[in-house]
Design a protein around this motif. Sequence first.
Motif, PDB file in Angstrom:
ATOM      1  N   LEU A 104       0.931  -1.295   0.058  1.00 47.10           N
ATOM      2  CA  LEU A 104      -0.038  -0.045  -0.056  1.00 47.10           C
ATOM      3  C   LEU A 104       0.988   1.230  -0.022  1.00 47.10           C
ATOM      4  CD1 LEU A 104      -2.663  -1.219   2.563  1.00 47.10           C
ATOM      5  CD2 LEU A 104      -2.591  -1.467   0.421  1.00 47.10           C
ATOM      6  N   ARG A 105       0.668   2.163  -0.909  1.00 46.13           N
ATOM      7  CA  ARG A 105       1.413   3.298  -1.053  1.00 46.13           C
ATOM      8  C   ARG A 105       1.079   4.381  -0.193  1.00 46.13           C
ATOM      9  NH1 ARG A 105       4.972   4.633  -5.820  1.00 46.13           N
ATOM     10  NH2 ARG A 105       5.328   2.468  -5.938  1.00 46.13           N
ATOM     11  N   GLU A 106       1.722   5.179   0.074  1.00 46.67           N
ATOM     12  CA  GLU A 106       1.098   6.326   0.993  1.00 46.67           C
ATOM     13  C   GLU A 106       1.038   7.503  -0.390  1.00 46.67           C
ATOM     14  OE1 GLU A 106       2.200   9.766   4.740  1.00 46.67           O
ATOM     15  OE2 GLU A 106       2.910   7.501   4.606  1.00 46.67           O
ATOM     16  N   VAL A 107      -0.008   8.417  -0.102  1.00 43.63           N
ATOM     17  CA  VAL A 107      -0.399   9.422  -0.995  1.00 43.63           C
ATOM     18  C   VAL A 107      -0.490  10.756  -0.237  1.00 43.63           C
ATOM     19  CG1 VAL A 107      -1.668  10.660  -2.790  1.00 43.63           C
ATOM     20  CG2 VAL A 107      -1.493   7.974  -2.673  1.00 43.63           C
ATOM     21  N   PRO A 108       0.602  11.889  -0.490  1.00 44.95           N
ATOM     22  CA  PRO A 108       0.420  12.839   0.436  1.00 44.95           C
ATOM     23  C   PRO A 108      -0.915  13.520   0.323  1.00 44.95           C
ATOM     24  CG  PRO A 108       2.281  13.042  -1.294  1.00 44.95           C
ATOM     25  CD  PRO A 108       1.363  11.769  -1.590  1.00 44.95           C
ATOM     26  N   ASN A 109      -1.312  14.045   1.631  1.00 50.11           N
ATOM     27  CA  ASN A 109      -2.513  14.659   2.136  1.00 50.11           C
ATOM     28  C   ASN A 109      -3.786  13.862   1.859  1.00 50.11           C
ATOM     29  OD1 ASN A 109      -1.101  16.982   2.604  1.00 50.11           O
ATOM     30  ND2 ASN A 109      -1.006  17.382   0.413  1.00 50.11           N
ATOM     31  N   VAL A 110      -3.541  12.327   1.904  1.00 51.28           N
ATOM     32  CA  VAL A 110      -4.787  11.550   1.881  1.00 51.28           C
ATOM     33  C   VAL A 110      -4.703  10.512   2.693  1.00 51.28           C
ATOM     34  CG1 VAL A 110      -5.872   9.779   0.133  1.00 51.28           C
ATOM     35  CG2 VAL A 110      -4.913  11.746  -0.698  1.00 51.28           C
ATOM     36  N   LYS A 111      -5.877  10.276   3.556  1.00 50.13           N
ATOM     37  CA  LYS A 111      -5.678   9.434   4.500  1.00 50.13           C
ATOM     38  C   LYS A 111      -5.533   7.983   4.214  1.00 50.13           C
ATOM     39  CE  LYS A 111      -9.045   7.642   7.943  1.00 50.13           C
ATOM     40  NZ  LYS A 111     -10.434   7.480   8.548  1.00 50.13           N
ATOM     41  N   TYR A 112      -6.205   7.650   3.055  1.00 51.62           N
ATOM     42  CA  TYR A 112      -5.811   6.202   2.663  1.00 51.62           C
ATOM     43  C   TYR A 112      -4.877   6.011   1.848  1.00 51.62           C
ATOM     44  CZ  TYR A 112     -10.842   6.811   4.127  1.00 51.62           C
ATOM     45  OH  TYR A 112     -11.883   6.749   4.938  1.00 51.62           O
ATOM     46  N   ARG A 113      -4.610   4.746   1.563  1.00 47.70           N
ATOM     47  CA  ARG A 113      -3.325   4.254   0.713  1.00 47.70           C
ATOM     48  C   ARG A 113      -3.721   3.989  -0.545  1.00 47.70           C
ATOM     49  NH1 ARG A 113      -1.911   6.426   4.695  1.00 47.70           N
ATOM     50  NH2 ARG A 113      -0.388   5.955   6.365  1.00 47.70           N
ATOM     51  N   VAL A 114      -3.097   3.726  -1.634  1.00 46.66           N
ATOM     52  CA  VAL A 114      -3.380   3.335  -2.876  1.00 46.66           C
ATOM     53  C   VAL A 114      -2.640   2.237  -3.183  1.00 46.66           C
ATOM     54  CG1 VAL A 114      -1.675   4.879  -3.950  1.00 46.66           C
ATOM     55  CG2 VAL A 114      -3.668   4.326  -5.153  1.00 46.66           C
ATOM     56  N   ALA A 115      -3.216   1.273  -4.076  1.00 48.20           N
ATOM     57  CA  ALA A 115      -2.522   0.113  -4.631  1.00 48.20           C
ATOM     58  C   ALA A 115      -3.326  -0.080  -6.004  1.00 48.20           C
ATOM     59  CB  ALA A 115      -2.973  -1.185  -3.793  1.00 48.20           C
ATOM     60  N   VAL A 116      -2.704  -0.596  -6.763  1.00 44.14           N
ATOM     61  CA  VAL A 116      -3.265  -1.158  -8.232  1.00 44.14           C
ATOM     62  C   VAL A 116      -3.168  -2.766  -8.192  1.00 44.14           C
ATOM     63  CG1 VAL A 116      -2.796  -0.925 -10.661  1.00 44.14           C
ATOM     64  CG2 VAL A 116      -2.183   0.889  -9.224  1.00 44.14           C
ATOM     65  N   ILE A 117      -4.338  -3.271  -8.432  1.00 49.50           N
ATOM     66  CA  ILE A 117      -4.757  -4.686  -8.053  1.00 49.50           C
ATOM     67  C   ILE A 117      -5.380  -4.971  -9.562  1.00 49.50           C
ATOM     68  CG2 ILE A 117      -5.632  -6.669  -7.024  1.00 49.50           C
ATOM     69  CD1 ILE A 117      -5.435  -4.817  -4.370  1.00 49.50           C
TER      70      ILE A 117
END
Length: 99
Positions: free
Chosen positions: A67-80
């Motif tokens: 899970l990658r952290e995105v600046p200024n976003v609470k949630y993490r991002v992933a590509v599945i």
Amino acid sequence: MKHYLTSVAAAVVLLGGVGATLADTIVVQPEQETVVREYVKKEPLASVNLLGVELKLGSSVPDKVELREVPNVKYRVAVINDQTVLVDPDTRQIVEVLH
């Protein structure tokens, strides 16, 4: 004994409903989606192919998915499976599937 089993069954149904309701109340702001989309364009993420994983709200993301952290976003991002998803880092549950 019969009354006890009925109470337990009712509790299980109610708790299941509460979990579903909580998953439905998570709202990802449009601004956050925009930030995530721009981040993924600038910092492409490799797609993780997972057979049998349904990408929908509340689905759990396996630990092997970074899970990658995105600046200024609470949630993490992933590509599945070539689909960008936002994931709650505490529960690893999908909170948004970006189309």
